[in-house]
Every structure is written in C-alpha cells, then in structure tokens.
Design an enzyme around this catalytic site. Structure first.
Site, PDB file in Angstrom:
ATOM      1  N   LYS A  14       0.823  -1.212   0.000  1.00  0.00           N
ATOM      2  CA  LYS A  14       0.000   0.000   0.000  1.00  0.00           C
ATOM      3  C   LYS A  14       0.860   1.268   0.000  1.00  0.00           C
ATOM      4  O   LYS A  14       0.633   2.178  -0.786  1.00  0.00           O
ATOM      5  CB  LYS A  14      -0.929   0.030   1.239  1.00  0.00           C
ATOM      6  CG  LYS A  14      -1.867  -1.165   1.330  1.00  0.00           C
ATOM      7  CD  LYS A  14      -2.845  -1.047   2.494  1.00  0.00           C
ATOM      8  CE  LYS A  14      -2.227  -1.108   3.877  1.00  0.00           C
ATOM      9  NZ  LYS A  14      -1.598  -2.385   4.243  1.00  0.00           N
ATOM     10  N   ARG A  89      -9.491   0.628   9.003  1.00  0.00           N
ATOM     11  CA  ARG A  89      -9.131  -0.761   9.295  1.00  0.00           C
ATOM     12  C   ARG A  89     -10.200  -1.460  10.120  1.00  0.00           C
ATOM     13  O   ARG A  89     -10.005  -2.634  10.466  1.00  0.00           O
ATOM     14  CB  ARG A  89      -7.815  -0.795  10.074  1.00  0.00           C
ATOM     15  CG  ARG A  89      -6.567  -0.986   9.202  1.00  0.00           C
ATOM     16  CD  ARG A  89      -5.374  -0.894  10.141  1.00  0.00           C
ATOM     17  NE  ARG A  89      -4.205  -1.579   9.736  1.00  0.00           N
ATOM     18  CZ  ARG A  89      -3.109  -0.975   9.250  1.00  0.00           C
ATOM     19  NH1 ARG A  89      -3.091   0.307   9.026  1.00  0.00           N
ATOM     20  NH2 ARG A  89      -2.027  -1.675   8.979  1.00  0.00           N
ATOM     21  N   ARG A 128      11.638  -6.508   4.816  1.00  0.00           N
ATOM     22  CA  ARG A 128      11.532  -5.077   5.065  1.00  0.00           C
ATOM     23  C   ARG A 128      12.066  -4.745   6.466  1.00  0.00           C
ATOM     24  O   ARG A 128      12.709  -3.724   6.669  1.00  0.00           O
ATOM     25  CB  ARG A 128      10.064  -4.642   4.945  1.00  0.00           C
ATOM     26  CG  ARG A 128       9.862  -3.152   5.130  1.00  0.00           C
ATOM     27  CD  ARG A 128       8.441  -2.727   4.787  1.00  0.00           C
ATOM     28  NE  ARG A 128       7.519  -2.947   5.883  1.00  0.00           N
ATOM     29  CZ  ARG A 128       6.210  -2.703   5.823  1.00  0.00           C
ATOM     30  NH1 ARG A 128       5.665  -2.243   4.711  1.00  0.00           N
ATOM     31  NH2 ARG A 128       5.426  -2.926   6.857  1.00  0.00           N
ATOM     32  N   ARG A 134      11.577  -1.455  11.879  1.00  0.00           N
ATOM     33  CA  ARG A 134      10.286  -1.531  12.562  1.00  0.00           C
ATOM     34  C   ARG A 134      10.185  -2.814  13.373  1.00  0.00           C
ATOM     35  O   ARG A 134      10.290  -3.910  12.831  1.00  0.00           O
ATOM     36  CB  ARG A 134       9.149  -1.491  11.535  1.00  0.00           C
ATOM     37  CG  ARG A 134       8.870  -0.108  11.024  1.00  0.00           C
ATOM     38  CD  ARG A 134       7.779  -0.106   9.988  1.00  0.00           C
ATOM     39  NE  ARG A 134       6.527  -0.729  10.426  1.00  0.00           N
ATOM     40  CZ  ARG A 134       5.407  -0.701   9.715  1.00  0.00           C
ATOM     41  NH1 ARG A 134       5.377  -0.091   8.550  1.00  0.00           N
ATOM     42  NH2 ARG A 134       4.312  -1.282  10.178  1.00  0.00           N
ATOM     43  N   ARG A 146      -0.631  -9.336  13.361  1.00  0.00           N
ATOM     44  CA  ARG A 146      -1.178  -8.262  12.509  1.00  0.00           C
ATOM     45  C   ARG A 146      -2.140  -8.864  11.474  1.00  0.00           C
ATOM     46  O   ARG A 146      -3.166  -8.256  11.158  1.00  0.00           O
ATOM     47  CB  ARG A 146      -0.039  -7.491  11.822  1.00  0.00           C
ATOM     48  CG  ARG A 146       0.680  -6.575  12.802  1.00  0.00           C
ATOM     49  CD  ARG A 146       2.065  -6.216  12.346  1.00  0.00           C
ATOM     50  NE  ARG A 146       2.099  -5.325  11.207  1.00  0.00           N
ATOM     51  CZ  ARG A 146       3.193  -5.124  10.456  1.00  0.00           C
ATOM     52  NH1 ARG A 146       4.320  -5.770  10.733  1.00  0.00           N
ATOM     53  NH2 ARG A 146       3.161  -4.290   9.463  1.00  0.00           N
TER      54      ARG A 146
HETATM   55  P1  AMP Z   1       1.002   0.222   8.964  1.00  0.00           P
HETATM   56  O1  AMP Z   1       2.163   1.150   8.830  1.00  0.00           O
HETATM   57  O2  AMP Z   1      -0.191   0.662   8.153  1.00  0.00           O
HETATM   58  O3  AMP Z   1       1.365  -1.220   8.738  1.00  0.00           O
HETATM   59  O4  AMP Z   1       0.520   0.324  10.481  1.00  0.00           O
HETATM   60  C1  AMP Z   1       1.380  -0.037  11.536  1.00  0.00           C
HETATM   61  C2  AMP Z   1       0.578  -0.173  12.825  1.00  0.00           C
HETATM   62  O5  AMP Z   1      -0.034   1.095  13.135  1.00  0.00           O
HETATM   63  C3  AMP Z   1      -0.582  -1.158  12.775  1.00  0.00           C
HETATM   64  O6  AMP Z   1      -0.165  -2.485  13.016  1.00  0.00           O
HETATM   65  C4  AMP Z   1      -1.451  -0.621  13.902  1.00  0.00           C
HETATM   66  O7  AMP Z   1      -0.920  -0.946  15.169  1.00  0.00           O
HETATM   67  C5  AMP Z   1      -1.305   0.881  13.719  1.00  0.00           C
HETATM   68  N1  AMP Z   1      -2.327   1.418  12.806  1.00  0.00           N
HETATM   69  C6  AMP Z   1      -2.115   2.001  11.588  1.00  0.00           C
HETATM   70  N2  AMP Z   1      -3.277   2.366  11.026  1.00  0.00           N
HETATM   71  C7  AMP Z   1      -4.263   2.002  11.903  1.00  0.00           C
HETATM   72  C8  AMP Z   1      -5.667   2.076  11.875  1.00  0.00           C
HETATM   73  N3  AMP Z   1      -6.335   2.605  10.836  1.00  0.00           N
HETATM   74  N4  AMP Z   1      -6.351   1.606  12.946  1.00  0.00           N
HETATM   75  C9  AMP Z   1      -5.712   1.090  14.011  1.00  0.00           C
HETATM   76  N5  AMP Z   1      -4.379   0.947  14.082  1.00  0.00           N
HETATM   77  C10 AMP Z   1      -3.649   1.399  13.038  1.00  0.00           C
END
Ligand code: AMP
Length: 191
Positions: A14, A89, A128, A134, A146
């Site tokens: 994404k 989400r 990654r 991360r 996740r």
């Molecule tokens: P991402 O960078 O999109 O993979 O997000 C990393 C982490 O941020 C996720 O595993 C969640 O812990 C948190 N996170 C990101 N976006 C959301 C969302 N829309 N709702 C809840 N948690 C989020």
C-alpha cells in the site's frame, strides 16, 4: 475530486503504491501508520499510547485513530483528493470516514485492494524489517498477529465497500511497476 482507499494486508504494498499514485493523480497521501510513527518519534502522548499497541501488532483504538485522521484531512484543505493508506481498518473507522467526508460533501471514489498470499507477505515483511527497523516487521509472531487483526477486524470492510459498489481487487503479486500499471488502469477507468 478523487479519494482512494488503499486496502490490503500488511506488506501488500500500500505505502509503495501510494507514493506513485499520489504524484500521478496529485493526491494527498495519508498513512495512519506513518502518522503514528511520527508521533512516536516526536515522543507525543498519542505516540506513547499508539506504540503500546503497535509493538504487539495490535490495532490502535478506533477513536484516537479516527481523530488523528480527521486532523490530517482538516489540515490539508487545499488537497485535490486523498489517498487513505491503512485507514479505515475497522467498520467503525469506515463509518466514521463516510460520515466525516459527507459533512464536506465529498466521498470515497474507490477502494483498491492489493491481494497477496500470507506466506509471500510474511517473507516481504521480514525482509523489510531488516532495513525498516520496525519492531513489528521483525518478529514472525507479531506479523501473524497483525494478520489476525486484519482477518478479524479489517477483512469485513470488503463487504462494506462491495455493498457500496466501490470495491476493486488488484493482484498484488508482481513487480512494483506491474502493480502500479494495474492500479492506474483501474483508476483511469473510473475517471
Ligand atoms: P502500517 O504502517 O499501516 O502497517 O501500520 C502499523 C501499525 O499502526 C498497525 O499495526 C497498527 O498498530 C497501527 N495502525 C495504523 N493504522 C491504523 C488504523 N487505521 N487503525 C488502528 N491501528 C492502526
């Protein structure tokens, strides 16, 4: 105004694709994961809260996430449109987004789902994690958690957007270029 939701499991691509799409269609990119990481590096109160969830691979609670997203939209009134990456989400987030956008007389144009098998995604995320630093990319248990969060809380959004006639699946396996081409063909067909 085009407003896109990029949908897909962790590692589906994404963020990578948002980088191309935002310049091609002149959209403002909002990644809630990036916003949380920004808060964490600035050691804000929200960052401390978010980190306790993110480190385990759990979703951050809806209300703080929704409030943060709304601020990001409000802070960019000049935007010609948005790419929402990693948001919504949960069904609650999707409903809040629709309600918030409709107050502004705007709406989601399309939800583009990048599809890929879990095993490929785990491998991508572990790779990654070697460079991203991360914590949530470096441990297979956290990655699987996740995916569980995705399956339990995010996957139901598929039918939410199908019901609105806005859901489009895109094969997320291939080179970055190939996937960008699939996405742009789809978006151009919607314009
Ligand atoms: P991402 O960078 O999109 O993979 O997000 C990393 C982490 O941020 C996720 O595993 C969640 O812990 C948190 N996170 C990101 N976006 C959301 C969302 N829309 N709702 C809840 N948690 C989020």
């Amino acid at each position: 105004m085009i407003n896109l939701v990029l949908f897909g499991k962790p590692g589906a691509g994404k963020g990578t694709q948002a980088e191309f799409l935002k310049s091609k269609y002149q959209l403002f990119h909002i990644s809630t994961g990036d916003l949380f990481r920004h808060h964490i590096s600035n050691k804000t109160e929200l960052g401390t809260l978010a980190q306790s969830y993110m480190d385990k691979g759990d979703l951050v609670p809806d209300q703080v996430t929704i409030d943060m997203l709304k601020d990001a939209v409000e802070n960019n009134p000049e935007a010609k449109g948005f790419i929402f990456d990693g948001f919504p989400r949960t069904t609650k987030q999707a409903e809040a987004l629709d309600a918030f956008l409709s107050e502004k007389s705007i709406q989601i144009s399309a939800t583009l789902a990048l599809e890929a098998d879990d095993d490929i995604l785990v491998e991508r995320l572990i790779n990654r994690g070697k460079t991203s630093g991360r914590a949530d990319d470096q441990d297979e248990d956290k990655i699987r958690n996740r995916f569980d969060e995705y399956n339990n809380k995010t996957a139901p959004l598929r039918s939410f957007y199908v019901a609105q006639g806005k859901f489009h699946s895109v094969d997320g396996i291939g080179s970055v270029d190939q996937i960008t081409q699939r996405l742009t063909a789809l978006i151009d067909g919607l314009l």
